[in-house]
Scaffold this motif. Sequence first.
Motif, PDB file in Angstrom:
ATOM      1  N   VAL A  88       0.384  -1.201   0.227  1.00 24.14           N
ATOM      2  CA  VAL A  88       0.132   0.115   0.048  1.00 24.14           C
ATOM      3  C   VAL A  88       0.820   0.944  -0.004  1.00 24.14           C
ATOM      4  CG1 VAL A  88      -1.833   1.417   1.302  1.00 24.14           C
ATOM      5  CG2 VAL A  88      -1.452  -1.023   0.760  1.00 24.14           C
ATOM      6  N   GLU A  89       0.670   2.414  -0.758  1.00 28.38           N
ATOM      7  CA  GLU A  89       1.303   3.113  -1.618  1.00 28.38           C
ATOM      8  C   GLU A  89       2.212   2.983  -1.144  1.00 28.38           C
ATOM      9  OE1 GLU A  89       0.670   6.641   1.859  1.00 28.38           O
ATOM     10  OE2 GLU A  89      -1.140   5.547   3.155  1.00 28.38           O
ATOM     11  N   ARG A  92       5.287   6.050  -1.341  1.00 24.66           N
ATOM     12  CA  ARG A  92       6.569   6.176  -0.454  1.00 24.66           C
ATOM     13  C   ARG A  92       7.145   4.931   0.791  1.00 24.66           C
ATOM     14  NH1 ARG A  92       2.141   6.967   4.563  1.00 24.66           N
ATOM     15  NH2 ARG A  92       4.240   7.323   6.265  1.00 24.66           N
ATOM     16  N   HIS A  93       6.801   3.724   0.865  1.00 25.33           N
ATOM     17  CA  HIS A  93       7.206   3.110   0.650  1.00 25.33           C
ATOM     18  C   HIS A  93       7.909   2.093   0.073  1.00 25.33           C
ATOM     19  CE1 HIS A  93       4.337   3.052   4.166  1.00 25.33           C
ATOM     20  NE2 HIS A  93       3.721   3.527   3.210  1.00 25.33           N
ATOM     21  N   GLY A 116       1.743  -2.012  -6.466  1.00 28.71           N
ATOM     22  CA  GLY A 116       0.982  -1.333  -6.054  1.00 28.71           C
ATOM     23  C   GLY A 116      -0.541  -1.360  -5.869  1.00 28.71           C
ATOM     24  N   THR A 118      -4.213  -1.262  -3.737  1.00 31.34           N
ATOM     25  CA  THR A 118      -4.638   1.005  -2.503  1.00 31.34           C
ATOM     26  C   THR A 118      -5.313   0.255  -1.341  1.00 31.34           C
ATOM     27  OG1 THR A 118      -7.036   0.508  -3.319  1.00 31.34           O
ATOM     28  CG2 THR A 118      -5.671   1.936  -4.761  1.00 31.34           C
ATOM     29  N   GLU A 119      -5.410  -0.761  -1.178  1.00 34.07           N
ATOM     30  CA  GLU A 119      -5.445  -1.272   0.382  1.00 34.07           C
ATOM     31  C   GLU A 119      -5.182  -3.174   0.076  1.00 34.07           C
ATOM     32  OE1 GLU A 119     -10.098  -0.616   1.855  1.00 34.07           O
ATOM     33  OE2 GLU A 119     -10.791  -1.419  -0.472  1.00 34.07           O
ATOM     34  N   LEU A 126      -0.133  -2.390   5.603  1.00 36.68           N
ATOM     35  CA  LEU A 126       0.897  -2.096   4.090  1.00 36.68           C
ATOM     36  C   LEU A 126       1.650  -2.692   3.634  1.00 36.68           C
ATOM     37  CD1 LEU A 126       1.621   1.357   6.731  1.00 36.68           C
ATOM     38  CD2 LEU A 126      -0.442   0.766   4.902  1.00 36.68           C
TER      39      LEU A 126
END
Length: 139
Positions: A88-89, A92-93, A116, A118-119, A126
């Motif tokens: 997730v994200e 960012r990760h 990647g 969304t959930e 995550l």
Amino acid sequence: MASTSDVFSSDVFSYGIPAESDFGYAQAIRSGDLIHVSGQLAFDEEGGFPHPGDFAAQLAGTHAAMDRVLAHYGVTRRQIVSQTLYVVELGRHAAATAEANLAYFGGHRPASTVLGVTELTLPGQLVEIAFVVDTRLPA
């Protein structure tokens, strides 16, 4: 002729957590020389999810869960031939994911796909990692 459950009973690995019966799956199953492992995540020993929203803690817990599956079958990380990471994200990760992956595998390089998403299944989850092991490879 043996039933399917008789054939696979010794080759199936489960933690015995409610999610397995609720969703109807096993954590891993051996099929010949291959072990197919369901998406692992940072469950604790009781099947709880102690680190919602904490990516680093979840990634460490996910790698620990992967190691528990490997230990069950008496195999090592070097025998993992492919993995699929769901993050997730991802933007960012991404850096933390790459760093942890390099640390987990050392010099070994399995085929890898990072998606990647969304959930994931649990609130605050995550990361999840599914993988395949080839028992013919050197440990």
